[in-house]
Design a protein around this motif. Structure first.
Motif, PDB file in Angstrom:
ATOM      1  N   GLU A 131       0.801  -1.261   0.079  1.00  0.00           N
ATOM      2  CA  GLU A 131       0.066   0.045  -0.013  1.00  0.00           C
ATOM      3  C   GLU A 131       0.995   1.351  -0.152  1.00  0.00           C
ATOM      4  O   GLU A 131       0.457   2.262  -0.854  1.00  0.00           O
ATOM      5  CB  GLU A 131      -0.853   0.053   1.076  1.00  0.00           C
ATOM      6  CG  GLU A 131      -1.998  -1.114   1.304  1.00  0.00           C
ATOM      7  CD  GLU A 131      -2.940  -0.521   0.213  1.00  0.00           C
ATOM      8  OE1 GLU A 131      -3.426   0.495  -0.001  1.00  0.00           O
ATOM      9  OE2 GLU A 131      -3.221  -1.524  -0.592  1.00  0.00           O
ATOM     10  N   LEU A 132       1.898   1.229   0.636  1.00  0.00           N
ATOM     11  CA  LEU A 132       2.632   2.344   1.138  1.00  0.00           C
ATOM     12  C   LEU A 132       3.842   2.832   0.093  1.00  0.00           C
ATOM     13  O   LEU A 132       4.486   3.811   0.064  1.00  0.00           O
ATOM     14  CB  LEU A 132       2.878   2.803   2.549  1.00  0.00           C
ATOM     15  CG  LEU A 132       1.674   2.748   3.253  1.00  0.00           C
ATOM     16  CD1 LEU A 132       1.963   2.683   4.935  1.00  0.00           C
ATOM     17  CD2 LEU A 132       0.678   3.790   3.049  1.00  0.00           C
ATOM     18  N   VAL A 158       4.778   0.472  -2.660  1.00  0.00           N
ATOM     19  CA  VAL A 158       4.705   0.060  -4.167  1.00  0.00           C
ATOM     20  C   VAL A 158       3.612   1.104  -4.969  1.00  0.00           C
ATOM     21  O   VAL A 158       3.845   1.487  -5.951  1.00  0.00           O
ATOM     22  CB  VAL A 158       4.238  -1.262  -4.422  1.00  0.00           C
ATOM     23  CG1 VAL A 158       3.566  -1.746  -5.827  1.00  0.00           C
ATOM     24  CG2 VAL A 158       5.178  -2.350  -3.937  1.00  0.00           C
ATOM     25  N   LYS A 159       2.554   1.303  -4.058  1.00  0.00           N
ATOM     26  CA  LYS A 159       1.621   2.331  -4.616  1.00  0.00           C
ATOM     27  C   LYS A 159       1.903   3.787  -4.404  1.00  0.00           C
ATOM     28  O   LYS A 159       1.309   4.725  -5.045  1.00  0.00           O
ATOM     29  CB  LYS A 159       0.466   2.405  -4.109  1.00  0.00           C
ATOM     30  CG  LYS A 159      -0.296   0.854  -4.468  1.00  0.00           C
ATOM     31  CD  LYS A 159      -2.000   1.137  -4.100  1.00  0.00           C
ATOM     32  CE  LYS A 159      -2.552  -0.408  -4.429  1.00  0.00           C
ATOM     33  NZ  LYS A 159      -3.810  -0.300  -3.691  1.00  0.00           N
ATOM     34  N   ASN A 160       3.377   4.151  -3.996  1.00  0.00           N
ATOM     35  CA  ASN A 160       3.741   5.359  -3.834  1.00  0.00           C
ATOM     36  C   ASN A 160       4.346   5.750  -5.082  1.00  0.00           C
ATOM     37  O   ASN A 160       5.599   5.352  -5.295  1.00  0.00           O
ATOM     38  CB  ASN A 160       4.278   5.620  -2.623  1.00  0.00           C
ATOM     39  CG  ASN A 160       4.879   6.962  -2.378  1.00  0.00           C
ATOM     40  OD1 ASN A 160       4.789   7.840  -3.182  1.00  0.00           O
ATOM     41  ND2 ASN A 160       5.297   7.214  -1.204  1.00  0.00           N
ATOM     42  N   PRO A 161       3.783   6.783  -5.926  1.00  0.00           N
ATOM     43  CA  PRO A 161       4.645   7.081  -7.127  1.00  0.00           C
ATOM     44  C   PRO A 161       5.771   7.853  -6.738  1.00  0.00           C
ATOM     45  O   PRO A 161       6.977   7.643  -7.656  1.00  0.00           O
ATOM     46  CB  PRO A 161       3.647   7.929  -8.149  1.00  0.00           C
ATOM     47  CG  PRO A 161       2.663   8.457  -6.828  1.00  0.00           C
ATOM     48  CD  PRO A 161       2.534   7.819  -5.860  1.00  0.00           C
ATOM     49  N   ALA A 162       6.154   8.464  -5.732  1.00  0.00           N
ATOM     50  CA  ALA A 162       7.131   9.258  -5.582  1.00  0.00           C
ATOM     51  C   ALA A 162       8.338   8.439  -4.877  1.00  0.00           C
ATOM     52  O   ALA A 162       9.520   8.889  -4.831  1.00  0.00           O
ATOM     53  CB  ALA A 162       7.081  10.263  -4.728  1.00  0.00           C
ATOM     54  N   CYS A 163       8.153   7.174  -4.755  1.00  0.00           N
ATOM     55  CA  CYS A 163       9.024   6.333  -3.769  1.00  0.00           C
ATOM     56  C   CYS A 163       9.629   5.194  -4.828  1.00  0.00           C
ATOM     57  O   CYS A 163       8.949   4.459  -5.349  1.00  0.00           O
ATOM     58  CB  CYS A 163       8.337   5.674  -2.735  1.00  0.00           C
ATOM     59  SG  CYS A 163       9.163   4.732  -1.747  1.00  0.00           S
ATOM     60  N   ASP A 188      12.674   5.820   1.636  1.00  0.00           N
ATOM     61  CA  ASP A 188      12.512   7.083   2.191  1.00  0.00           C
ATOM     62  C   ASP A 188      11.252   7.553   2.409  1.00  0.00           C
ATOM     63  O   ASP A 188      10.880   8.673   2.635  1.00  0.00           O
ATOM     64  CB  ASP A 188      13.543   8.211   1.648  1.00  0.00           C
ATOM     65  CG  ASP A 188      12.897   8.378   0.325  1.00  0.00           C
ATOM     66  OD1 ASP A 188      13.384   9.294  -0.460  1.00  0.00           O
ATOM     67  OD2 ASP A 188      12.022   7.362  -0.500  1.00  0.00           O
ATOM     68  N   SER A 189      10.226   6.727   2.483  1.00  0.00           N
ATOM     69  CA  SER A 189       9.016   7.171   2.858  1.00  0.00           C
ATOM     70  C   SER A 189       8.628   7.150   4.055  1.00  0.00           C
ATOM     71  O   SER A 189       8.622   6.182   4.739  1.00  0.00           O
ATOM     72  CB  SER A 189       7.756   6.000   2.015  1.00  0.00           C
ATOM     73  OG  SER A 189       6.469   6.296   2.508  1.00  0.00           O
ATOM     74  N   GLU A 190       8.381   8.286   4.683  1.00  0.00           N
ATOM     75  CA  GLU A 190       8.365   8.402   6.125  1.00  0.00           C
ATOM     76  C   GLU A 190       7.050   7.638   6.709  1.00  0.00           C
ATOM     77  O   GLU A 190       6.867   7.188   7.714  1.00  0.00           O
ATOM     78  CB  GLU A 190       8.156  10.031   6.670  1.00  0.00           C
ATOM     79  CG  GLU A 190       9.415  10.642   6.512  1.00  0.00           C
ATOM     80  CD  GLU A 190       9.293  12.226   6.545  1.00  0.00           C
ATOM     81  OE1 GLU A 190      10.296  12.868   6.261  1.00  0.00           O
ATOM     82  OE2 GLU A 190       8.227  12.634   7.095  1.00  0.00           O
ATOM     83  N   LEU A 191       6.013   7.677   5.710  1.00  0.00           N
ATOM     84  CA  LEU A 191       4.752   7.175   6.080  1.00  0.00           C
ATOM     85  C   LEU A 191       4.784   5.734   6.355  1.00  0.00           C
ATOM     86  O   LEU A 191       4.422   5.225   7.407  1.00  0.00           O
ATOM     87  CB  LEU A 191       3.838   7.511   4.899  1.00  0.00           C
ATOM     88  CG  LEU A 191       2.382   7.072   5.263  1.00  0.00           C
ATOM     89  CD1 LEU A 191       1.730   7.860   6.537  1.00  0.00           C
ATOM     90  CD2 LEU A 191       1.418   7.196   4.081  1.00  0.00           C
TER      91      LEU A 191
END
Lengths: 157, 145
Positions: B107-108, B110-115, B122-125
């Motif tokens: 969810e956080l 693979v689906k994060n386009p900026a990551c 580096d996704s803090e979420l």
């Protein structure tokens, strides 16, 4: 739309592709956002035709905006707009506190500078939907804290 | 009852994510060497297990235990390897690792386009949600055994 994952992944890849083929100065960055918005415009036009083919005519602009906030937003993002405000003089503010395309990215300030690219398509979507309902408008979006985002629609008579 | 640390490796052996909660003793080598050591061990054990298995193998290597800790392992079909070290009171962390993969990583990240899917993540979420999730597990307690 059955599942939101294909749309989300396609949308991310679309933005990535447009920005990659742009690459250059800041003017190019502005151009990518415009391209995305125009794509959203065309999609919005078609989508609103499909959604309203069996509904009655709308009484006024406020009804059109309410339709966008409820049915249109539910069809695309599986939820309704959280807050709609207006100044009764042509400006409407739609607020979504958990915007689907942003809520996987961050829950605060990280990636804030990338946010406009991800909102351009949706702005175009709203603009296209409004234009096919007979309402000319300009739609801009603003994000202060992810994943909440406020779309501002200014209507031109 | 505690969780010591977690590693996430991609299919090429790069360590995408590492976090520790209750680690009393460090390995004595640098972090890069530690990751390489861990990945090499996983690779060798997996091939060993599949060669020496007396029956047809279904899942392969799941976990090993020492007198002080147990290491749990999950490999996804896409080649992502998740490793969780807990103490001995945890019998199987397979569902935990599965939940971390499907509900947090997919969810956080693979689906994060900026990551980008390259180290370091580096996704803090993702970091904060994973931390909150592990701390909320039934077998996690801040006072280590």
């Amino acid at each position: 739309m059955a599942h939101e994952a294909p749309f989300q992944l396609l949308h991310s890849e679309l933005i990535h592709y447009i920005c990659k083929t742009a690459d250059g100065a800041d003017s190019e960055n502005g151009r990518s956002v415009t391209k995305l918005e125009n794509m959203g415009f065309r999609v919005g036009q078609g989508l609103i035709e499909r959604l309203t083919k069996d509904t009655a005519r709308f009484k006024d602009e406020l009804d059109v905006m309410k339709f966008i906030c409820k049915d249109f937003w539910t069809c695309v993002f599986k939820k309704q707009i959280d807050n709609l405000r207006t100044n009764h003089q042509g400006i409407y503010v739609l607020q979504d506190n958990k915007f689907l395309l942003l809520c996987h990215m961050s829950a605060g300030k990280q990636y804030l500078e990338h946010a406009p690219k991800y909102l351009a398509f949706t702005c175009g979507l709203v603009r296209g939907a409004l234009s096919n309902m007979g309402v000319k408008s300009i739609v801009t979006a603003e994000v202060s804290v992810m994943p909440a985002c406020g779309d501002l629609a200014a209507l031109i008579q | 009852m505690t969780v010591h640390n977690i590693y996430i490796f991609d299919r090429n052996g790069n360590c995408l994510f590492y976090n520790e909660w209750n680690r009393k003793k460090q390995a004595g080598i640098s972090k890069e060497e530690e990751f390489k050591l861990m990945y090499g061990m996983l690779f060798s054990i997996r091939s060993f297990v599949s060669k020496m298995s007396p029956l047809d193998m279904k899942d392969g290597f799941l976990s090993f235990q020492t007198s002080k800790y147990r290491l749990h392992y999950l490999e996804t079909p896409s080649g992502l390897k998740l490793v969780l070290n807990t103490d001995l009171s945890v019998n199987s962390a397979r569902e935990t690792l599965q939940h971390i993969y499907s509900n947090l990583y997919v969810e956080l990240v693979v689906k994060n386009p900026a990551c980008s899917l390259a180290p370091p993540l580096d996704s803090e979420l993702f970091c904060s949600r994973l931390d909150a999730f592990v701390r909320s597990l039934a077998f996690f307690s801040p006072r280590a055994a």
